[in-house]
Every structure is written in C-alpha cells, then in structure tokens.
Design a protein around this motif. Structure first.
Motif, PDB file in Angstrom:
ATOM      1  N   VAL A 132       7.190  15.549  -6.207  1.00  0.00           N
ATOM      2  CA  VAL A 132       6.333  14.276  -6.341  1.00  0.00           C
ATOM      3  C   VAL A 132       7.094  13.061  -6.345  1.00  0.00           C
ATOM      4  O   VAL A 132       7.125  11.932  -5.571  1.00  0.00           O
ATOM      5  N   LEU A 133       8.205  13.480  -6.269  1.00  0.00           N
ATOM      6  CA  LEU A 133       9.158  12.025  -6.904  1.00  0.00           C
ATOM      7  C   LEU A 133      10.363  11.866  -5.358  1.00  0.00           C
ATOM      8  O   LEU A 133      10.666  10.992  -5.141  1.00  0.00           O
ATOM      9  N   ALA A 134       9.653  13.396  -4.631  1.00  0.00           N
ATOM     10  CA  ALA A 134      10.413  13.359  -3.543  1.00  0.00           C
ATOM     11  C   ALA A 134       9.567  12.582  -1.760  1.00  0.00           C
ATOM     12  O   ALA A 134       9.481  11.420  -1.741  1.00  0.00           O
ATOM     13  N   ALA A 135       8.173  12.557  -2.752  1.00  0.00           N
ATOM     14  CA  ALA A 135       7.359  11.442  -1.704  1.00  0.00           C
ATOM     15  C   ALA A 135       7.200  10.265  -2.051  1.00  0.00           C
ATOM     16  O   ALA A 135       7.277   9.365  -1.503  1.00  0.00           O
ATOM     17  N   TRP A 136       7.347  10.173  -3.493  1.00  0.00           N
ATOM     18  CA  TRP A 136       7.639   8.095  -3.555  1.00  0.00           C
ATOM     19  C   TRP A 136       9.106   7.905  -3.805  1.00  0.00           C
ATOM     20  O   TRP A 136       9.025   6.547  -3.085  1.00  0.00           O
ATOM     21  N   LEU A 137       9.799   8.310  -3.363  1.00  0.00           N
ATOM     22  CA  LEU A 137      11.075   7.702  -2.953  1.00  0.00           C
ATOM     23  C   LEU A 137      10.697   8.153  -0.816  1.00  0.00           C
ATOM     24  O   LEU A 137      11.169   6.478  -1.091  1.00  0.00           O
ATOM     25  N   GLY A 138      10.468   8.404  -0.242  1.00  0.00           N
ATOM     26  CA  GLY A 138      10.059   8.163   0.923  1.00  0.00           C
ATOM     27  C   GLY A 138       9.314   7.750   0.733  1.00  0.00           C
ATOM     28  O   GLY A 138       9.478   6.301   2.090  1.00  0.00           O
ATOM     29  N   LEU A 139       7.792   6.722   0.684  1.00  0.00           N
ATOM     30  CA  LEU A 139       6.954   5.713   0.401  1.00  0.00           C
ATOM     31  C   LEU A 139       7.422   4.916  -0.182  1.00  0.00           C
ATOM     32  O   LEU A 139       7.431   3.733   0.676  1.00  0.00           O
ATOM     33  N   ALA A 140       8.044   4.401  -1.046  1.00  0.00           N
ATOM     34  CA  ALA A 140       9.604   4.073  -1.252  1.00  0.00           C
ATOM     35  C   ALA A 140      10.571   2.729   0.042  1.00  0.00           C
ATOM     36  O   ALA A 140       9.953   1.222  -0.118  1.00  0.00           O
ATOM     37  N   MET A 171       0.835  -0.808  -0.343  1.00  0.00           N
ATOM     38  CA  MET A 171       0.456  -0.394   0.175  1.00  0.00           C
ATOM     39  C   MET A 171       0.835   1.172   0.224  1.00  0.00           C
ATOM     40  O   MET A 171       0.695   2.288  -1.243  1.00  0.00           O
ATOM     41  N   ALA A 172       1.562   1.180   0.917  1.00  0.00           N
ATOM     42  CA  ALA A 172       3.294   1.731   0.851  1.00  0.00           C
ATOM     43  C   ALA A 172       3.753   2.747  -0.442  1.00  0.00           C
ATOM     44  O   ALA A 172       3.478   4.055  -0.697  1.00  0.00           O
ATOM     45  N   ALA A 173       3.593   1.672  -1.107  1.00  0.00           N
ATOM     46  CA  ALA A 173       5.000   1.624  -1.937  1.00  0.00           C
ATOM     47  C   ALA A 173       4.026   2.144  -3.093  1.00  0.00           C
ATOM     48  O   ALA A 173       4.285   2.635  -4.127  1.00  0.00           O
ATOM     49  N   ASN A 174       2.829   1.646  -3.421  1.00  0.00           N
ATOM     50  CA  ASN A 174       2.326   1.991  -4.109  1.00  0.00           C
ATOM     51  C   ASN A 174       1.335   3.360  -4.611  1.00  0.00           C
ATOM     52  O   ASN A 174       1.041   3.705  -5.599  1.00  0.00           O
ATOM     53  N   THR A 175       1.319   4.258  -3.336  1.00  0.00           N
ATOM     54  CA  THR A 175       1.175   4.348  -3.436  1.00  0.00           C
ATOM     55  C   THR A 175       1.675   5.759  -3.752  1.00  0.00           C
ATOM     56  O   THR A 175       1.829   6.664  -4.562  1.00  0.00           O
ATOM     57  N   GLY A 176       2.782   5.943  -3.398  1.00  0.00           N
ATOM     58  CA  GLY A 176       4.030   6.661  -4.043  1.00  0.00           C
ATOM     59  C   GLY A 176       4.270   6.611  -5.861  1.00  0.00           C
ATOM     60  O   GLY A 176       3.881   7.697  -6.485  1.00  0.00           O
ATOM     61  N   MET A 177       4.205   5.383  -5.738  1.00  0.00           N
ATOM     62  CA  MET A 177       4.629   4.886  -7.400  1.00  0.00           C
ATOM     63  C   MET A 177       3.538   5.200  -8.131  1.00  0.00           C
ATOM     64  O   MET A 177       3.176   6.435  -9.499  1.00  0.00           O
ATOM     65  N   SER A 178       2.195   5.513  -7.646  1.00  0.00           N
ATOM     66  CA  SER A 178       0.958   5.930  -8.561  1.00  0.00           C
ATOM     67  C   SER A 178       0.572   7.286  -8.447  1.00  0.00           C
ATOM     68  O   SER A 178       0.001   8.287  -9.399  1.00  0.00           O
ATOM     69  N   ALA A 179       1.356   8.144  -7.150  1.00  0.00           N
ATOM     70  CA  ALA A 179       1.261   9.716  -7.248  1.00  0.00           C
ATOM     71  C   ALA A 179       2.643  10.122  -8.615  1.00  0.00           C
ATOM     72  O   ALA A 179       2.133  10.618  -8.920  1.00  0.00           O
ATOM     73  N   PHE A 180       3.622   9.160  -8.452  1.00  0.00           N
ATOM     74  CA  PHE A 180       3.933   9.607 -10.192  1.00  0.00           C
ATOM     75  C   PHE A 180       3.837   9.404 -11.384  1.00  0.00           C
ATOM     76  O   PHE A 180       4.059   9.915 -12.062  1.00  0.00           O
ATOM     77  N   ALA A 181       2.814   8.306 -11.505  1.00  0.00           N
ATOM     78  CA  ALA A 181       2.539   8.086 -12.582  1.00  0.00           C
ATOM     79  C   ALA A 181       1.753   8.425 -13.406  1.00  0.00           C
ATOM     80  O   ALA A 181       1.742   9.090 -14.241  1.00  0.00           O
ATOM     81  N   ALA A 182       1.421   9.439 -11.806  1.00  0.00           N
ATOM     82  CA  ALA A 182       0.071  10.482 -12.333  1.00  0.00           C
ATOM     83  C   ALA A 182       0.734  11.236 -13.258  1.00  0.00           C
ATOM     84  O   ALA A 182      -0.014  12.262 -14.499  1.00  0.00           O
TER      85      ALA A 182
END
Length: 433
Positions: free
Chosen positions: A400-408, A248-259
C-alpha cells in the motif's frame, strides 16, 4: 456563465463574517476528533481488520461521489448559513447515536459504518456551503485571504483535537473523546446561526420571468442543466482540469493508505492510540503554520510555483512514511517528520488551488464548480479506501505504501502539467461555461 459582474454584491460587516471562521474551525475540530476515535473504536473495540477498515473508509467518503454534484446545485440554489446549521445537527445526532451505543456496549461495526457514511454525506453539504459562502461574506478582493483563514481556523483547532482525542482515548476510553467531538459539531452549528450574508448575487443565466418547472421531469432536467454549468466551467479551464486530475491521483494513493493507517500505526509498528493522535496533532500544527505562510508565499512566488513546491513536499512526505516502514526502530520519528511536512504542504496546496478556483469562477456558480472539483478529486476516495484495505489484507502495508508513493509522483507530474498549461489570462478572468 458571465465572465464578470457589473457590480460586486454588498457584504455584511466583518464581525458576522468571522462567525463563518468560527463555525468552520469548530466543525474541523469535531471532524478531526471523530476520525481518531472512530478508527480506534473500529480497531481496538470492534476488532476490525484491514478489509473492514477499507469498507469503513469507503462508506465515510462515499458522499462526495454520490451526492457531490446534487449538493453543489442545492448550495447554489439555496445558499444560506442554515445549510451549515442543518448539516451540523444531523452530524451531531448521528455521532450521538454511536456514543450511546458505545456506552451501552451495544455498538456494532455496521452501526459505526452506517453512521460514518451518513456523517460523510452531511460533511459534503458543510464543506461545499462553507466555500460558497466566502464570496457572500467578504468583499471580492478578500476572497483568497478568507479561504486561507478558513484553513487557519481548521488547523488552529485541529492542533488540539487529534492529540486531545488520542489522550482521552488512552486515559478514559473512547466515550469521552467522542462526546467532545459531538460537542464541537453542535457548537459549529450554533456558530453558523451568527453568519450573515450580503445581497444575493445575480445569475445572468436565470430568467426571472420563467415559471417554476411544471413537472418533476422538468425539475430533473433543470437540475442536470445547472449541474452541467459547473462541469463545463471546470472542463474548459485547463488549470482547474489538470489540477483536478492530479488531485485525483494523489487522493487515490492517500486514501488507500488512510484505510490501513490505524492498523499500520497500532499493529504493524506497535505504537499507541496516543501517538496516533500526536501525529495528527503535529500535522495540524504544521498546517496552521502553512496557512499563515501561504498568502505571503503565493504573493511572492505566484500560485503556480506554490502548488509545485507543495506537490514536491507531499512526495517527500510519502517517502518518509515508506522509510518508517523500512526502519521500524525509528518509525515514530520518521512518521512525525512525514506528518509535519504533510501538514504544511497540504495546506499550501489546498489554499492555492481553492483560491485560484474561487478567483477565476463566477460567484453565481461557485458552489457547482467546487462540487464538481470535489466529485472528481474526492470521488475516487471510496474505491481507493476499499482497494487499500483489500491490498493491505492480501499483500501487507508495504504494498500500500509503494502504491501511495507512485500515485503521489503521478499527482505531482499532473500538477506540473496544469501549471505549464495555465494561460496568463486565467489570473484575472472568470471561467467560461
């Protein structure tokens, strides 16, 4: 839910079982091509901005959140290759409507968004049924290997589809590329007609003497009761629960960037639609290699170690995307490296987790277990894509990239917790409801 079955259900010959792989691969090729074309059409043809891309991504993945659990019950009640056929025909019709509107120069953003949303709902049916059909098309001992083969079929056709779609868009426009996607989806539906199942798997919780529900209210109560069995199977199995939280955490970050990814690649970095397809194709090629390596890897080091290694690689892949933003002169090389590493790692991660879930879950409720895991792990995607689009519009792609890295990183930590909390008995016992 019973911990084991008294005897394995008979399975059909290997030949018909292979058609599940063919159908899965063709559907994946159509899905990959569609993703590239829809993004390019939205940005280049319709002029969509970051917020609109977030809305488009949200609608395309909303089906996992809204329909994941009912679809899991539907699949367990009426498991049949015909579900794949029906879902494929629905997707083909929806994508065909977009193709016609595009050719007639009558396509609007909301037409595209509505079609993407409905295709996403049909995709929930397809993906849940594909996994639930595995124990009914191969011998029980071959389930993990067949799941790895599904990933291999995905990746093999995914190598060609994204790069080919990008090339077609660059050379001939989005129409021919979308036509290829429609053809792949239709071919997947036709291939599913050849899938054959073994004998039905008995459900110890079912009572053959009970009459059908007499009222609509009783039918709804039965649906929620059956759905609750999938929830309890996941919640009471620590490794599945913590892995789901990590995803869930990883997909949240990945999806934010995918947008914002199409805008990031096409506008921020100034790269071409062809490169967008090349990156996806390179990731798919790496995923193919990963799908071939994952079975011997898990046999050698164990599923837990394979998951941890994949999670670490995913974090590095995200970091390479951040480097691409910081070093835009060499962004193409950094993105390719990140895409290749992502392709390998995501397949190892997904196959290891799905194989574990399929092996420790009773086949009679496997559809519900998979549906609940998808609801948990993919249910965050619509909101995350909308949030990613909004954050990109307000603060730019760097945020967005920073948020993705943190959630990963959070996802990797939770996966480590899952592996540490996994009892040894879970390697051989089915989950309990």
């Amino acid at each position: 839910m019973p911990s084991s079955l008294s005897a394995p259900a008979p399975v059909p010959p290997a030949g018909p079982a292979r058609w599940l792989l063919v159908s899965n691969g063709l559907d994946a090729a159509g899905r990959s091509a569609t993703g590239i074309v829809v993004d390019v059409v939205a940005v280049v043809v319709l002029g969509a901005g970051a917020l609109q891309m977030g809305v488009l991504g949200m609608l395309g993945t909303l089906g996992f959140l809204v329909f994941g659990i009912p679809v899991g019950v539907l699949v367990d009640r009426h498991l049949s290759p015909r579900l794949l056929v029906a879902a494929g025909l629905v997707k083909g019709g929806l994508l065909g409507s977009v193709l016609v509107a595009l050719v007639l120069d009558a396509l609007t953003f909301w037409h595209l968004a509505a079609a993407a949303g409905l295709v996403g709902v049909a995709g929930v049916v397809t993906e849940t049924a594909q996994l639930a059909l595995v124990p009914r098309t191969v011998a029980s001992g071959a389930v993990p290997r067949q799941i790895a083969r599904l990933e291999s079929a995905d990746s093999a056709l995914g190598v060609i589809a994204p790069a080919g779609a990008g090339l077609l868009v660059s050379a001939a426009g989005a129409g021919p590329a979308l036509a290829v996607a429609v053809a792949c989806v239709a071919a997947a539906a036709l291939a599913a007609l050849r899938v054959r199942m073994g004998a039905p798997i008995p459900d110890a919780d079912a009572d053959d003497d009970d009459p059908p529900p007499p009222t609509p209210g009783a039918a709804w109560r039965e649906l929620f009761t059956e759905a609750g069995q999938g929830w309890r199977a996941v919640r009471r199995t620590p490794v599945l629960w913590w892995l789901s939280l990590g995803s869930m955490a990883a997909n949240t970050g990945m999806s934010a960037f995918a947008a914002i990814e199409p805008l990031f690649v096409l506008d921020t970095l100034g790269l071409s639609p062809l490169f967008l397809g090349v990156v996806a194709g390179a990731g798919s090629a790496a995923a193919l290699a990963g799908s071939l390596l994952v079975t011997p890897l898990t046999v050698r080091v164990g599923e837990g170690t394979a998951v941890l290694a994949a999670q670490a690689a995913l974090v590095v892949s995200v970091a390479l995307h951040v480097v691409a933003f910081a070093d835009q002169a060499r962004a193409a090389a950094w993105l390719l490296a990140g895409g290749v590493l992502w392709g390998v790692a995501i397949v190892v991660n997904n196959v290891s987790q799905q194989s574990l879930a399929a092996r420790i879950s009773a086949p009679a409720v496997l559809g519900r277990v998979m549906a609940f895991r998808r609801t948990l792990t993919m249910g965050v995607v619509p909101g995350a894509m909308l949030a990613g689009g909004a954050l990109g519009a307000v603060a730019g792609p760097g945020a967005v990239l920073a948020a993705w890295l943190g959630l990963a990183v959070v996802g990797a930590v939770l996966a480590a917790v899952a592996v540490r909390r996994r009892p040894a008995a879970e390697d051989s016992e089915a989950t309990q409801v």
